[in-house]
Design a protein around this motif. Structure first.
Motif, mmCIF file in Angstrom:
data_model
loop_
_atom_site.group_PDB
_atom_site.id
_atom_site.type_symbol
_atom_site.label_atom_id
_atom_site.label_comp_id
_atom_site.label_asym_id
_atom_site.label_seq_id
_atom_site.Cartn_x
_atom_site.Cartn_y
_atom_site.Cartn_z
ATOM 1 N N HIS A 214 0.991 -1.161 -0.198
ATOM 2 C CA HIS A 214 0.051 0.005 -0.092
ATOM 3 C C HIS A 214 1.001 1.190 -0.005
ATOM 4 C CE1 HIS A 214 -3.011 2.825 1.381
ATOM 5 N NE2 HIS A 214 -4.016 1.920 0.986
ATOM 6 N N ASP A 215 0.207 2.313 -0.753
ATOM 7 C CA ASP A 215 0.931 3.654 -0.634
ATOM 8 C C ASP A 215 1.404 4.139 0.766
ATOM 9 O OD1 ASP A 215 -0.361 4.922 -3.715
ATOM 10 O OD2 ASP A 215 1.116 3.542 -3.383
ATOM 11 N N SER A 216 0.691 3.750 1.735
ATOM 12 C CA SER A 216 0.983 4.208 3.256
ATOM 13 C C SER A 216 2.348 3.705 3.767
ATOM 14 C CB SER A 216 -0.149 4.204 3.952
ATOM 15 O OG SER A 216 -0.610 2.827 3.946
ATOM 16 N N VAL A 217 2.779 2.694 3.182
ATOM 17 C CA VAL A 217 3.979 1.999 3.832
ATOM 18 C C VAL A 217 5.078 1.582 2.987
ATOM 19 C CG1 VAL A 217 2.115 0.463 5.361
ATOM 20 C CG2 VAL A 217 3.078 -0.562 3.204
ATOM 21 N N LYS A 218 4.934 2.206 1.781
ATOM 22 C CA LYS A 218 5.997 2.109 0.670
ATOM 23 C C LYS A 218 7.222 2.822 1.259
ATOM 24 C CE LYS A 218 3.538 1.053 -3.614
ATOM 25 N NZ LYS A 218 3.276 1.700 -4.941
ATOM 26 N N GLY A 219 8.215 2.006 0.978
ATOM 27 C CA GLY A 219 9.607 2.568 1.329
ATOM 28 C C GLY A 219 9.808 2.341 2.907
ATOM 29 N N ARG A 220 8.876 1.833 3.574
ATOM 30 C CA ARG A 220 9.098 1.705 5.265
ATOM 31 C C ARG A 220 8.641 0.115 5.255
ATOM 32 N NH1 ARG A 220 5.698 3.885 8.628
ATOM 33 N NH2 ARG A 220 3.703 4.076 7.274
ATOM 34 N N PHE A 221 7.831 -0.492 4.842
ATOM 35 C CA PHE A 221 7.486 -1.835 4.960
ATOM 36 C C PHE A 221 8.074 -2.547 3.852
ATOM 37 C CE2 PHE A 221 3.676 -1.083 8.070
ATOM 38 C CZ PHE A 221 4.391 -0.403 8.761
ATOM 39 N N THR A 222 8.700 -3.788 4.431
ATOM 40 C CA THR A 222 9.089 -4.694 3.451
ATOM 41 C C THR A 222 8.359 -6.212 3.583
ATOM 42 O OG1 THR A 222 11.032 -3.740 2.877
ATOM 43 C CG2 THR A 222 11.070 -5.799 1.951
ATOM 44 N N ILE A 223 7.648 -6.782 2.664
ATOM 45 C CA ILE A 223 7.157 -8.154 2.753
ATOM 46 C C ILE A 223 8.299 -9.186 2.112
ATOM 47 C CG2 ILE A 223 5.779 -7.919 0.611
ATOM 48 C CD1 ILE A 223 3.506 -9.763 2.187
ATOM 49 N N SER A 224 8.410 -10.358 2.834
ATOM 50 C CA SER A 224 9.346 -11.163 2.295
ATOM 51 C C SER A 224 8.796 -12.498 2.562
ATOM 52 C CB SER A 224 10.821 -11.239 2.718
ATOM 53 O OG SER A 224 11.033 -11.035 4.034
ATOM 54 N N ARG A 225 9.273 -13.594 1.832
ATOM 55 C CA ARG A 225 8.979 -15.063 2.182
ATOM 56 C C ARG A 225 10.082 -15.839 2.404
ATOM 57 N NH1 ARG A 225 4.066 -16.729 -1.592
ATOM 58 N NH2 ARG A 225 4.361 -18.680 -0.578
ATOM 59 N N ASP A 226 10.215 -17.102 3.286
ATOM 60 C CA ASP A 226 11.309 -18.056 3.108
ATOM 61 C C ASP A 226 10.476 -19.323 3.071
ATOM 62 O OD1 ASP A 226 13.127 -19.555 3.720
ATOM 63 O OD2 ASP A 226 14.065 -18.326 5.230
ATOM 64 N N ASN A 227 10.401 -19.844 2.038
ATOM 65 C CA ASN A 227 9.841 -21.082 1.882
ATOM 66 C C ASN A 227 10.402 -22.148 2.677
ATOM 67 O OD1 ASN A 227 7.541 -19.785 0.353
ATOM 68 N ND2 ASN A 227 8.566 -20.149 -1.712
ATOM 69 N N ALA A 228 11.616 -21.991 2.620
ATOM 70 C CA ALA A 228 12.278 -23.182 3.199
ATOM 71 C C ALA A 228 11.935 -23.247 4.746
ATOM 72 C CB ALA A 228 13.783 -22.931 3.211
ATOM 73 N N LYS A 229 11.672 -21.881 5.214
ATOM 74 C CA LYS A 229 11.156 -22.038 6.824
ATOM 75 C C LYS A 229 9.722 -21.998 6.879
ATOM 76 C CE LYS A 229 15.676 -19.675 8.505
ATOM 77 N NZ LYS A 229 15.968 -18.592 9.202
ATOM 78 N N ASN A 230 9.143 -22.048 5.730
ATOM 79 C CA ASN A 230 7.568 -21.869 5.883
ATOM 80 C C ASN A 230 7.164 -20.666 6.580
ATOM 81 O OD1 ASN A 230 5.594 -23.521 4.517
ATOM 82 N ND2 ASN A 230 5.059 -24.286 6.387
#
Length: 124
Positions: A61-77
């Motif tokens: 969302h624009d309100s969190v761009k540049g501040r929040f980062t989403i990521s996933r680690d499929n190995a750690k589920n």
């Protein structure tokens, strides 16, 4: 049934950082697009960020761009949300969610599995 469990919430001062985690049990998150939503006091639930199952493309969302980062680690589920430069208006219960769709979507109705939420409070 897929169960999602969030952790990492807490009280932080404005400008601080937190990292939320969302772990799944018994099912591989590889098969789902994943997202974070939040619901602040007296507010509707709103989209924060999402990441695709295929290709790992992400958007927020624009309100969190540049501040929040989403990521996933499929190995750690596990799904993550790194939150920096937090503001009082980020105060909310944060939920992770999983969708059968291959690509990320900001539409909450597309997500079929939800965690119980973790509280994030930004205050001095």
């Amino acid at each position: 049934q897929l169960q999602l469990v969030e952790s990492g919430g807490g009280l932080v001062q404005p400008g601080g950082s937190l990292k939320l985690s969302c772990a799944a049990s018994e099912f591989d998150l590889d098969y789902y697009a994943l997202a974070w939503f939040r619901q602040g006091p007296g507010k509707e639930r709103e989209f924060v960020a999402a990441i695709s199952r295929i290709g790992g493309s992400a958007y927020s969302h624009d309100s969190v761009k540049g501040r929040f980062t989403i990521s996933r680690d499929n190995a750690k589920n596990t799904l993550y949300l790194q939150m920096n430069s937090l503001k009082p208006e980020d105060t909310a219960v944060y939920y992770c969610a999983a969708s059968y769709r291959p690509f990320a979507t900001m539409t909450s109705g597309e997500y079929v599995y939800w965690g119980q939420g973790t509280q994030v409070t930004v205050s001095s």
